[in-house]
Design a protein around this motif. Structure first.
Motif, mmCIF file in Angstrom:
data_model
loop_
_atom_site.group_PDB
_atom_site.id
_atom_site.type_symbol
_atom_site.label_atom_id
_atom_site.label_comp_id
_atom_site.label_asym_id
_atom_site.label_seq_id
_atom_site.Cartn_x
_atom_site.Cartn_y
_atom_site.Cartn_z
ATOM 1 N N ARG A 16 0.833 -1.203 0.000
ATOM 2 C CA ARG A 16 0.000 0.000 0.000
ATOM 3 C C ARG A 16 0.873 1.261 0.000
ATOM 4 N N ASP A 17 1.983 1.239 0.764
ATOM 5 C CA ASP A 17 2.893 2.386 0.792
ATOM 6 C C ASP A 17 3.511 2.620 -0.586
ATOM 7 N N LEU A 18 3.881 1.533 -1.228
ATOM 8 C CA LEU A 18 4.449 1.616 -2.571
ATOM 9 C C LEU A 18 3.437 2.244 -3.525
ATOM 10 N N MET A 19 2.213 1.796 -3.443
ATOM 11 C CA MET A 19 1.169 2.314 -4.322
ATOM 12 C C MET A 19 0.877 3.784 -4.027
ATOM 13 N N THR A 20 0.864 4.149 -2.757
ATOM 14 C CA THR A 20 0.581 5.534 -2.370
ATOM 15 C C THR A 20 1.561 6.505 -3.026
ATOM 16 N N VAL A 21 2.837 6.167 -3.016
ATOM 17 C CA VAL A 21 3.839 7.060 -3.613
ATOM 18 C C VAL A 21 3.628 7.171 -5.123
ATOM 19 N N HIS A 22 3.301 6.087 -5.780
ATOM 20 C CA HIS A 22 3.055 6.145 -7.220
ATOM 21 C C HIS A 22 1.809 6.975 -7.532
ATOM 22 N N ILE A 23 0.806 6.875 -6.688
ATOM 23 C CA ILE A 23 -0.388 7.710 -6.858
ATOM 24 C C ILE A 23 -0.018 9.181 -6.688
ATOM 25 N N GLU A 24 0.825 9.483 -5.714
ATOM 26 C CA GLU A 24 1.263 10.871 -5.496
ATOM 27 C C GLU A 24 2.024 11.400 -6.715
ATOM 28 N N ALA A 72 7.319 17.852 -5.872
ATOM 29 C CA ALA A 72 8.146 16.872 -6.579
ATOM 30 C C ALA A 72 9.265 16.301 -5.709
ATOM 31 N N GLU A 73 10.059 17.159 -5.104
ATOM 32 C CA GLU A 73 11.197 16.674 -4.318
ATOM 33 C C GLU A 73 10.740 15.860 -3.106
ATOM 34 N N GLU A 74 9.702 16.324 -2.438
ATOM 35 C CA GLU A 74 9.191 15.619 -1.260
ATOM 36 C C GLU A 74 8.664 14.227 -1.643
ATOM 37 N N ILE A 75 7.946 14.147 -2.749
ATOM 38 C CA ILE A 75 7.409 12.861 -3.202
ATOM 39 C C ILE A 75 8.548 11.903 -3.527
ATOM 40 N N ILE A 76 9.541 12.379 -4.242
ATOM 41 C CA ILE A 76 10.661 11.510 -4.622
ATOM 42 C C ILE A 76 11.399 11.044 -3.378
ATOM 43 N N ARG A 77 11.637 11.924 -2.443
ATOM 44 C CA ARG A 77 12.339 11.541 -1.209
ATOM 45 C C ARG A 77 11.574 10.434 -0.474
ATOM 46 N N ARG A 78 10.251 10.520 -0.448
ATOM 47 C CA ARG A 78 9.444 9.496 0.224
ATOM 48 C C ARG A 78 9.332 8.211 -0.592
ATOM 49 N N SER A 79 9.733 8.265 -1.868
ATOM 50 C CA SER A 79 9.555 7.092 -2.724
ATOM 51 C C SER A 79 10.656 6.057 -2.550
ATOM 52 N N TYR A 80 11.695 6.356 -1.801
ATOM 53 C CA TYR A 80 12.781 5.407 -1.586
ATOM 54 C C TYR A 80 12.544 4.694 -0.265
ATOM 55 N N PHE A 81 12.341 3.424 -0.360
ATOM 56 C CA PHE A 81 11.989 2.634 0.814
ATOM 57 C C PHE A 81 13.184 1.854 1.348
ATOM 58 N N TYR A 82 14.389 2.312 1.030
ATOM 59 C CA TYR A 82 15.595 1.595 1.421
ATOM 60 C C TYR A 82 15.779 1.576 2.928
ATOM 61 N N ASP A 83 15.146 2.494 3.627
ATOM 62 C CA ASP A 83 15.299 2.532 5.091
ATOM 63 C C ASP A 83 14.239 1.690 5.790
ATOM 64 N N GLU A 84 13.535 0.866 5.048
ATOM 65 C CA GLU A 84 12.471 0.044 5.620
ATOM 66 C C GLU A 84 12.986 -1.283 6.158
ATOM 67 N N GLY A 85 14.290 -1.484 6.201
ATOM 68 C CA GLY A 85 14.848 -2.718 6.731
ATOM 69 C C GLY A 85 15.141 -3.759 5.681
ATOM 70 N N ALA A 86 14.890 -3.449 4.433
ATOM 71 C CA ALA A 86 15.065 -4.438 3.372
ATOM 72 C C ALA A 86 16.530 -4.785 3.130
ATOM 73 N N LEU A 87 17.419 -3.873 3.443
ATOM 74 C CA LEU A 87 18.818 -4.077 3.100
ATOM 75 C C LEU A 87 19.639 -4.585 4.264
#
Length: 167
Positions: free
Chosen positions: A129-137, A150-165
């Protein structure tokens, strides 16, 4: 390389390979550098798309957005990854600047592994849902010609800090 030098008509993915190897083997090409490159590219691309997108472009992006939603709903990781790539390919296309498409392609190639890990993690932890929300934005910003976000949306679109790495 031992093959020699060749004259080519236009641009080809085979031209990217030496560039990729040079970047990957360069000690200065850290994850932080790749994220900065991606942020710079994505923010600029979004701003240009906001300025140049036609009604037809917006309809095409909406179709890609709806496809991404279907893929997220399916839970099939590869389809989600492909849907995300298609959305961003169209985003690059609607800038009406072929260089953005080429730079975006290279940047997405360089970040393929980290994007794979991130998307898998998001789907495993029910954050589609978070992934979809950013694409909708992103879509809404283009549709509504909202350059300020634009800049705020792009900054929120990187989910690298979600623990995946981690690990």
């Amino acid at each position: 390389r031992p093959e020699g030098t060749f004259v080519a008509d236009g641009f080809s993915d085979t031209m990217i390979d030496p560039l990729l190897y040079g970047i990957i083997l360069d000690d200065t090409a850290s994850m932080a550098s790749l994220l900065e490159l991606r942020s710079w590219n994505d923010t600029g691309m979004l701003r240009l798309a906001i300025n140049k997108a036609t009604e037809e472009d917006i309809a095409m992006l909406k179709e890609a957005l709806e496809n991404l939603q279907r893929q997220i709903d399916s839970g099939d990781f590869e389809k989600v990854f492909d849907g995300d790539n298609e959305f961003h390919r169209i985003l690059a296309l609607i800038t009406h600047n072929s260089l953005f498409g080429k730079i975006d392609h290279i940047t997405r190639l360089l970040t393929t592994d980290v994007r794979h890990k991130t998307l898998k993690h998001m789907l495993r932890t029910d954050k589609g849902r978070d992934l979809m929300t950013v694409h909708i934005e992103i879509y809404d910003a283009i549709k509504n010609k909202d350059k300020d976000k634009a800049e705020e949306i792009i900054r929120r679109s990187y989910f690298y800090d979600e623990g995946a790495l981690e690990g």
